[in-house]
Design a protein around this motif. Structure first.
Motif, PDB file in Angstrom:
ATOM      1  N   SER A   1       0.807  -1.218   0.000  1.00 54.77           N
ATOM      2  CA  SER A   1       0.000   0.000   0.000  1.00 54.77           C
ATOM      3  C   SER A   1       0.840   1.267   0.000  1.00 54.77           C
ATOM      4  CB  SER A   1      -0.927   0.008   1.216  1.00 54.77           C
ATOM      5  OG  SER A   1      -0.164  -0.019   2.415  1.00 54.77           O
ATOM      6  N   ASP A   2       2.166   1.165  -0.137  1.00 56.22           N
ATOM      7  CA  ASP A   2       3.021   2.343  -0.160  1.00 56.22           C
ATOM      8  C   ASP A   2       2.744   3.193  -1.409  1.00 56.22           C
ATOM      9  OD1 ASP A   2       4.216   1.718   2.210  1.00 56.22           O
ATOM     10  OD2 ASP A   2       6.102   1.005   1.346  1.00 56.22           O
ATOM     11  N   TRP A   3       3.120   4.433  -1.315  1.00 57.59           N
ATOM     12  CA  TRP A   3       3.046   5.387  -2.432  1.00 57.59           C
ATOM     13  C   TRP A   3       4.453   5.949  -2.587  1.00 57.59           C
ATOM     14  CZ3 TRP A   3      -1.502   6.155  -5.115  1.00 57.59           C
ATOM     15  CH2 TRP A   3      -1.571   7.226  -6.009  1.00 57.59           C
TER      16      TRP A   3
ATOM     17  N   ARG B   1       3.047  10.223  -8.413  1.00 58.10           N
ATOM     18  CA  ARG B   1       1.908   9.506  -8.994  1.00 58.10           C
ATOM     19  C   ARG B   1       1.829   8.040  -8.556  1.00 58.10           C
ATOM     20  NH1 ARG B   1       1.580  10.437 -15.207  1.00 58.10           N
ATOM     21  NH2 ARG B   1       3.813  10.051 -15.106  1.00 58.10           N
ATOM     22  N   GLY B   2       2.565   7.691  -7.508  1.00 54.84           N
ATOM     23  CA  GLY B   2       2.380   6.386  -6.892  1.00 54.84           C
ATOM     24  C   GLY B   2       2.954   5.213  -7.667  1.00 54.84           C
TER      25      GLY B   2
ATOM     26  N   SER C   1      -1.072   7.079 -10.636  1.00 56.23           N
ATOM     27  CA  SER C   1      -1.976   7.848  -9.777  1.00 56.23           C
ATOM     28  C   SER C   1      -3.204   7.049  -9.371  1.00 56.23           C
ATOM     29  CB  SER C   1      -2.425   9.151 -10.481  1.00 56.23           C
ATOM     30  OG  SER C   1      -1.323   9.940 -10.838  1.00 56.23           O
TER      31      SER C   1
ATOM     32  N   ALA D   1      -4.785   3.981  -6.744  1.00 52.57           N
ATOM     33  CA  ALA D   1      -4.733   3.056  -5.612  1.00 52.57           C
ATOM     34  C   ALA D   1      -5.852   2.055  -5.818  1.00 52.57           C
ATOM     35  CB  ALA D   1      -4.906   3.806  -4.295  1.00 52.57           C
TER      36      ALA D   1
ATOM     37  N   ILE E   1       5.308  11.342  -0.348  1.00 55.01           N
ATOM     38  CA  ILE E   1       5.355   9.907  -0.612  1.00 55.01           C
ATOM     39  C   ILE E   1       5.196   9.179   0.714  1.00 55.01           C
ATOM     40  CG2 ILE E   1       6.793  10.190  -2.669  1.00 55.01           C
ATOM     41  CD1 ILE E   1       9.155   9.055  -1.046  1.00 55.01           C
TER      42      ILE E   1
ATOM     43  N   VAL F   1      -5.905  11.744  -8.281  1.00 52.52           N
ATOM     44  CA  VAL F   1      -5.661  10.333  -7.974  1.00 52.52           C
ATOM     45  C   VAL F   1      -6.992   9.588  -8.017  1.00 52.52           C
ATOM     46  CG1 VAL F   1      -3.566  10.684  -6.605  1.00 52.52           C
ATOM     47  CG2 VAL F   1      -5.804  10.823  -5.485  1.00 52.52           C
TER      48      VAL F   1
ATOM     49  N   SER G   1      -9.180   6.206  -6.620  1.00 50.92           N
ATOM     50  CA  SER G   1      -9.360   5.102  -5.676  1.00 50.92           C
ATOM     51  C   SER G   1     -10.716   4.475  -5.973  1.00 50.92           C
ATOM     52  CB  SER G   1      -9.303   5.606  -4.236  1.00 50.92           C
ATOM     53  OG  SER G   1      -9.626   4.570  -3.324  1.00 50.92           O
TER      54      SER G   1
ATOM     55  N   ALA H   1      -1.225  11.895  -2.332  1.00 51.94           N
ATOM     56  CA  ALA H   1      -0.779  10.505  -2.229  1.00 51.94           C
ATOM     57  C   ALA H   1      -1.840   9.696  -1.505  1.00 51.94           C
ATOM     58  CB  ALA H   1       0.551  10.421  -1.475  1.00 51.94           C
TER      59      ALA H   1
ATOM     60  N   ALA I   1      -2.320   6.035   0.752  1.00 56.09           N
ATOM     61  CA  ALA I   1      -1.701   4.884   1.411  1.00 56.09           C
ATOM     62  C   ALA I   1      -2.524   4.516   2.637  1.00 56.09           C
ATOM     63  CB  ALA I   1      -0.258   5.190   1.832  1.00 56.09           C
TER      64      ALA I   1
END
Length: 417
Positions: free
Chosen positions: A27-29, A33-34, A39, A41, A73, A351, A353, A392, A394
């Motif tokens: 789940s880290d960023w 843009r991850g 971008s 998740a 980040i 981003v 999700s 971000a 996470a």
């Protein structure tokens, strides 16, 4: 060939990192843009609304020690942010904040060795740092690169303006670094000394560098996988005003290039197709680059982004125009599916999700948009401060930074200060 200018503090530290390496969480960023620079998740459970004024779904707010338009980040439960301040913006900051509590874990400061002049809207802390899960690579518009471990111990530092005199421009650099294998790749293009270089993540030594066109570019490189000699290898895709190209990350070998007039401020995105901002948006099949008649799958002028970069998710591509209009197109054809006017000017790349797009305009107004319902706006809110950095995601939380603050937005029940 290059004066090393590496103030290496690696005695014992590298061995310690290798022995106690902290693997990056799923789940880290870890970069601009991850994961994959998309971008997106895939499975975060973010709130669909919040209120800065009423403290609704605001887990915490942390003060920052200086200006910055770099994105936060998130690595191993810590949020890393860069800032700059001081006389002539020459003091550089890297800050680590506990993702759960919002408390500052450590704060490191450095003096810039290169050019610090930049546009008043921006900051010397414009490029977003990158991480391999064990180290943080902070790059600044002053052409300084700092490598730290997750506890803030200095590993090495480079002043790239020593090796590349004239690097930088009067607006400031903002291209963010990427990690590919055991190198961190930095793209620096301006009217003066333009280059792309790969630096060994372990000791800060130059692995390779190549000259680039002498034209200012603020887009960031991305890493894709390419077939090379019958094997899959990391390739770095670079975008400039003269075209798009791919270099072998390990050696700098040119794999392919495709000439076209590209945007110099937004970055490409890859998911099955390479979508490049160029006269709108163009989708390229990278396996067909050698055959110019087959490489461009489609081109659509109505999918042109303003200053934020395009996104790809669920077989669709999303852009926000300079007029603040969000447009959704089909990835395979470029056909326009729907449009929604948000309003304002957008520097931050949104981003995604799940089925929701999270957008922040430069005046600090946020929009949550349901992307499978023809762009229905679910909620809006005001941060009360300029937002120019991309957020971000996470651990089911959204992290948003202004020049002064970093916010964690999460559903009620998350740990608070």
């Amino acid at each position: 060939m290059h004066s090393l200018i590496v103030k290496s503090l690696t005695l014992g530290l590298v061995a310690s990192i290798l022995a106690n390496s902290i693997n990056a969480h799923a789940s880290d960023w870890p970069m601009f843009r991850g994961p994959g620079a998309r971008s997106v998740a895939e499975s975060a459970n973010l709130p669909l609304e919040w209120s800065i004024a009423d403290d609704q779904n605001i887990a915490w707010r942390a003060d920052l020690p200086g200006r910055g338009v770099s994105s936060p980040i998130v690595v191993s439960g810590r949020v890393f942010v860069t800032c700059s301040d001081g006389l002539n913006r020459s003091r550089l900051h890297v800050v680590a904040i506990d993702a759960e509590s919002g408390e500052r874990i450590w704060h490191r400061q450095f003096w810039a060795t290169g050019r610090t002049f930049c546009n008043g809207t921006s900051a010397v802390a414009a490029p977003t740092p990158a991480s391999d899960g064990s180290r943080i690579f902070a790059y600044f518009s002053s052409s300084d690169v700092v490598a730290l471990d997750l506890d803030g111990n200095l590993l090495w530092i480079r002043g790239l303006s020593i090796d590349f005199p004239g690097a930088g421009n009067d607006i400031g650099l903002s291209s963010s670094p990427v990690v590919a294998g055991d190198v961190v790749v930095i793209q620096s293009e301006a009217q003066g000394n333009s280059f792309v270089t790969a630096i060994d993540i372990h000791n800060g030594a130059t692995r390779w560098d190549r000259e680039r066109p002498q034209q200012s570019v603020w887009s960031s490189p991305i890493v894709i996988t390419q077939n090379h000699g019958g094997k899959q290898a990391d390739a770095v895709v670079l975008q400039s005003g003269k075209g798009v190209s791919a270099l072998l990350a390990g050696t700098g070998e040119l794999l392919w290039e495709y000439p076209m007039a590209c945007s110099t401020s937004t970055s490409p995105v890859f998911d099955r197709l390479l979508c490049v901002p160029a006269g709108g948006l163009r989708a390229l099949d990278v396996s067909e680059i050698g055959n110019s008649s087959e490489a461009v799958i489609w081109a659509e002028t109505k999918l042109g982004p303003g200053y934020s970069s395009p996104l790809i998710a669920n077989g669709q591509v999303f852009v926000i125009s300079g007029a603040g209009v969000l447009t959704c197109g089909a990835l395979e054809s470029g056909k326009i599916l729907w449009r929604r006017r948000l309003g304002g000017r957008f520097w931050a790349t949104p981003v995604i999700s799940g089925n929701y797009l999270y957008c922040m305009n430069s005046e600090g107004k946020s929009f949550v948009v349901q992307i499978d319902e023809k762009g229905r706006i679910v909620s809006e809110d005001e941060f009360g401060e300029d937002i120019l950095a991309s957020p971000a995601i996470a651990n089911d939380a959204l992290f948003v930074r202004s020049h002064k603050h970093l916010w964690k937005i999460a559903r009620e029940g998350a740990e608070r200060n």
